[in-house]
Scaffold this active site. Structure first.
Site, mmCIF file in Angstrom:
data_model
loop_
_atom_site.group_PDB
_atom_site.id
_atom_site.type_symbol
_atom_site.label_atom_id
_atom_site.label_comp_id
_atom_site.label_asym_id
_atom_site.label_seq_id
_atom_site.Cartn_x
_atom_site.Cartn_y
_atom_site.Cartn_z
ATOM 1 N N ASP A 290 -17.050 20.988 -77.049
ATOM 2 C CA ASP A 290 -18.395 21.374 -77.048
ATOM 3 C C ASP A 290 -18.258 21.960 -78.476
ATOM 4 O OD1 ASP A 290 -20.912 21.851 -76.994
ATOM 5 O OD2 ASP A 290 -20.996 22.552 -75.001
HETATM 6 C C1 BGC Z 1 -24.147 22.035 -76.083
HETATM 7 C C2 BGC Z 1 -23.845 20.473 -76.308
HETATM 8 C C3 BGC Z 1 -24.378 19.719 -77.253
HETATM 9 C C4 BGC Z 1 -23.698 20.180 -78.526
HETATM 10 C C5 BGC Z 1 -23.985 19.590 -79.756
HETATM 11 C C6 BGC Z 1 -23.791 22.639 -77.561
HETATM 12 O O1 BGC Z 1 -24.409 23.641 -78.009
HETATM 13 O O2 BGC Z 1 -23.548 22.768 -75.515
HETATM 14 O O3 BGC Z 1 -24.169 20.182 -75.073
HETATM 15 O O4 BGC Z 1 -24.031 18.339 -77.024
HETATM 16 O O5 BGC Z 1 -24.067 21.532 -78.697
HETATM 17 O O6 BGC Z 1 -25.601 19.576 -80.080
#
Ligand code: BGC
Length: 751
Positions: A290
């Site tokens: 993540d």
């Molecule tokens: C989120 C993810 C997301 C990623 C990219 C993160 O803050 O938890 O679910 O895909 O950002 O935007």
């Protein structure tokens, strides 16, 4: 589209790198991957494991300094395998060209983006879609999202989020399928199929990503990014099955998460990523971290520094580093110092290259960059029709006393009250990065479009300034101007449509709340209106279950309208006036009060489940045990009667449960017939009931149909603490009905 010379050269290099016997054989994807891998330096391999966020206007001049210039240089040196948040056929082509033409091997980038419930044309938020219990419609909705996303150069979405959550304080419940594992698993499969289609190499399909692996939805107290501490029973039986379903449906990527799970950051969790996902489940796609979650292992107190994080992340099976700068800066050194075996790097790169091959990026790195498709497909009328259909199916009728709904067209004096009725932005919901602001059909527009006469009063302001994805939504708690005018309008009207709820940006990431009532002065407004006119239809807009006990007690009709996306106003208007008969069912329990949370239907029995004359039984002194609206609840403008429950256990591996369902009302309608079971005695105790089957059935007024649902071993069994799947002999309870609390009951035995 023309292939780049570089890619053709790579293909020649494969052959050079392959021995003659292999050459004679068919070139499978794995052979191609291995050949390419054998040509790569360690630095280039680590580059494939590095993902950067978009950092400059790609079609403008090259960045000159700072972080942007470093990223740009890394792209040209082959030190980047993927980009996120670069969108648009022209932008993607330009960046792809840079990499394909300027790096030594010309390995194309994979472009990821959060396409969560549509790109430009937005479907309802995922929680709302799940309320449809209509898997075909959900798959179609994901297909629409993929069609638009792939037309703007994207080939990978960070969806579906398959986190189970029982805590509506957590803002991200809007992004998932709700509290139930079985429903969540079915929805996960539908979404993966919708995004990926049958053939990933088609230019209108994109790779999906099951996230967040795992247990992020169990953040303590619903507080964003918080600790998760759950036992193996919950992990194996509640949290993991939707991920397994996504893997079985062929999802090509997984994303880990921000949370620790039982003391270990999931990003650095070997058991989850290597033993379960890549081991037991034999998943051969790749895992992306993540956002910065590899680096966050330092503040978690799991890694000493970024270099240590890189070591732990890679070893644990996080194949790609999203924006931590850990891999690109430290993995090569970790390998050279013997801290990380190069085999681990090879395995990760193989997985990433495999997906790139499957997407057809080596055949044509620009296959997703077609401006003509882009112009033709965004906001396409077929997509509008598709998301309208999805929205119609996602509405849930929570209450309809005295059959106040549906309303008859232009027979009553109608007042519409509430700022949200005139809002074209909030109904788009959260997590809609690619969309344009103010593109939802508002409720007022929907009503006008249907030819309804009404008068409108906004009431007091609800939200203080333009809400957006990045900042906290400010709610007006004090300024009551507009209240009097709204009440006066209600007084002179026959029916009042009150459109109230949360702002679309009050749920989503970083949007935890401790108070779950309708925000700001809206409840006060509702109570003032109620004093002068009780003929109220409450149209709720929200991204999570709310505590609406006063409303449920006093307001005759309540329509749960979530945030329904682009076609919001049309879907609501059609439903209010009977052009659509609501058929949605809650995918998450509505609590009476925040103090009941976590409250969910498939809880375990305590040792003292039943009321006693004294206090020594499992209850609250100041609140009921029961929820306000249970999981699976949802009414229709017609009624359904259940009869003749039959259970056939002749084939113990296919227990059939059948029931007659009659549309006993006066309009055609759809009912979601739900099957719950209870394994009464087991070596690891089982919940008091668990959804194990459902069917959405369409019944004309007066029509009866026999519905048969089958329980196989997959539904009858459970995981023990060693992750063994067991079906144990003994008695099972059955409930077949209209929601998790109401239906016909029976029992059967497995020998
Ligand atoms: C989120 C993810 C997301 C990623 C990219 C993160 O803050 O938890 O679910 O895909 O950002 O935007």
């Amino acid at each position: 589209m023309k292939h780049s010379i570089k890619v053709l050269c790579i293909i020649c290099l494969y052959f050079a790198a392959m021995n003659n016997t292999t050459m004679a054989q068919e070139n499978t994807t794995d052979q191609k991957v291995d050949s390419l891998l054998s040509l790569m330096t360690l630095e280039e391999k680590v580059g494939q494991m590095n993902q950067y966020n978009g950092f400059w206007d790609v079609t403008g001049p090259a960045p000159q300094g700072g972080n942007a210039a470093t990223k740009y240089e890394h792209l040209k040196k082959g030190l980047v395998g993927s980009m996120l948040n670069v969108v648009g056929a022209e932008e993607v082509r330009k960046l792809q060209k840079l990499v394909v033409e300027e790096t030594r091997l010309g390995i194309p980038l994979i472009f990821g983006y959060d396409v969560i419930h549509g790109h430009k044309t937005l479907a309802p938020i995922p929680l709302a879609e799940s309320a449809s219990w209509d898997l075909e419609a959900i798959e179609k909705s994901a297909r629409i999202a993929a069609t638009e996303a792939s037309a703007v150069g994207l080939n990978w979405t960070f969806a579906p989020m398959v986190d189970i959550s029982r805590d509506p304080r957590w803002g991200r419940v809007m992004e998932g399928a709700g509290e139930d594992t079985y429903l969540g698993a079915q929805v996960a499969k539908a979404r993966v199929k919708g995004f990926q289609g049958d053939d990933l190499s088609q230019p209108n399909t994109i790779a999906a990503c099951a996230k967040h692996f795992a247990a992020y939805g169990f953040a303590e107290a619903g507080k964003e990014y918080n600790t998760v501490d759950i036992g193996t029973s919950t992990l194996f039986n509640t949290v993991l099955p939707p991920f397994k379903a996504a893997a079985d449906a062929g999802v090509r990527t997984f994303m880990n998460g921000f949370n620790i799970l039982n003391g270990i950051p999931v990003t650095g969790d070997t058991f989850l990523q290597r033993d379960i996902l890549k081991g037991k489940w034999e998943f051969d796609g790749f895992v992306v971290s993540d956002w910065a979650s590899i680096g966050e292992m330092v503040p978690h107190g799991f890694a000493n520094n970024l270099k240590h994080s890189a070591e732990l992340g890679a070893k644990a099976g996080s194949d790609m580093d999203m924006e931590s700068y850990a891999y690109v800066n430290h993995l090569v050194a970790n390998v050279k110092e013997g801290k990380v075996d190069e085999k681990i790097i090879d395995d990760a790169v193989r997985r990433i290259l495999r997906v790139k091959f499957e997407l057809g990026l080596f055949d044509d790195p620009y296959r997703y960059c077609d401006e003509e498709r882009e112009n033709e497909l965004l906001y396409h009328k077929d997509h509008q029709a598709g998301v309208l259909d999805m929205a119609l199916k996602s509405l849930v009728l929570l209450k309809n006393e005295g059959d106040l709904l549906p309303l008859q067209k232009n027979q009553q004096k109608i007042a519409v009250i509430g700022e949200l009725a005139d809002d074209k932005n909030s109904p788009l919901g959260s997590w809609r990065l690619g969309s344009d602001n103010n593109t939802a059909v508002s409720v007022l527009e929907g009503l006008t479009g249907l030819g309804i006469d009404f008068k409108y009063s906004k009431g007091p302001k609800v939200f203080n300034k333009d809400a957006n994805f990045l900042n906290e939504v400010e709610v007006n708690e004090t300024d009551t101007s507009g209240m009097e005018e709204a009440v006066a309008l209600a007084k002179e009207s026959e029916v009042v449509l009150m459109v109230l709820g949360e702002h679309g940006f009050q749920s989503g990431e970083g949007r935890s709340r401790t108070k779950l009532g309708i925000p700001g002065l809206q409840l006060q407004l509702l109570k003032e209106v109620y004093k002068v006119n009780q003929n109220i239809v409450l149209i709720l807009m929200n991204g999570r279950p709310l505590t609406i006990d006063w409303e449920a007690e006093n307001i005759p009709s309540i329509l749960e309208a979530w945030q329904l996306g682009t076609q919001t106003g049309n879907a609501i208007a059609k439903t209010l006036f009977g052009e659509n008969n609501p058929s949605g069912k809650l995918p998450m329990t509505f609590p009476r009060s925040v103090g009941q949370i976590p409250i969910y239907y498939n809880h375990f029995s305590t040792g003292r489940p039943n009321p006693e004359p004294n206090v020594f039984w499992s209850h609250y002194g100041d609140e009921k045990n029961e929820p306000l609206f249970p999981f699976g609840h949802g009414l229709s403008y017609t009624t359904f009667e259940y009869s003749n429950l039959e259970i056939d256990t002749a084939d113990q591996k296919n227990v059939t449960v059948s029931v007659m369902v009659k549309n006993s009302g006066e309009s055609d309608g759809e009912e979601v017939v739900q099957l719950y079971i209870h394994d009464k005695v087991a070596s690891v105790t089982r919940p008091v009931k668990e959804l194990k089957g459902f069917e959405k059935v369409s019944l004309a007024a007066g029509e009866t149909k026999k519905i048969t649902l089958v329980l196989t071993e997959a539904e009858l069994g459970f995981y023990n603490h060693s992750y063994d799947f067991l079906v144990e002999p003994g008695e099972f309870g059955v409930l077949v009905g209209t929601n998790s609390q109401k239906g016909l009951t029976g029992t059967f035995t497995i020998d």
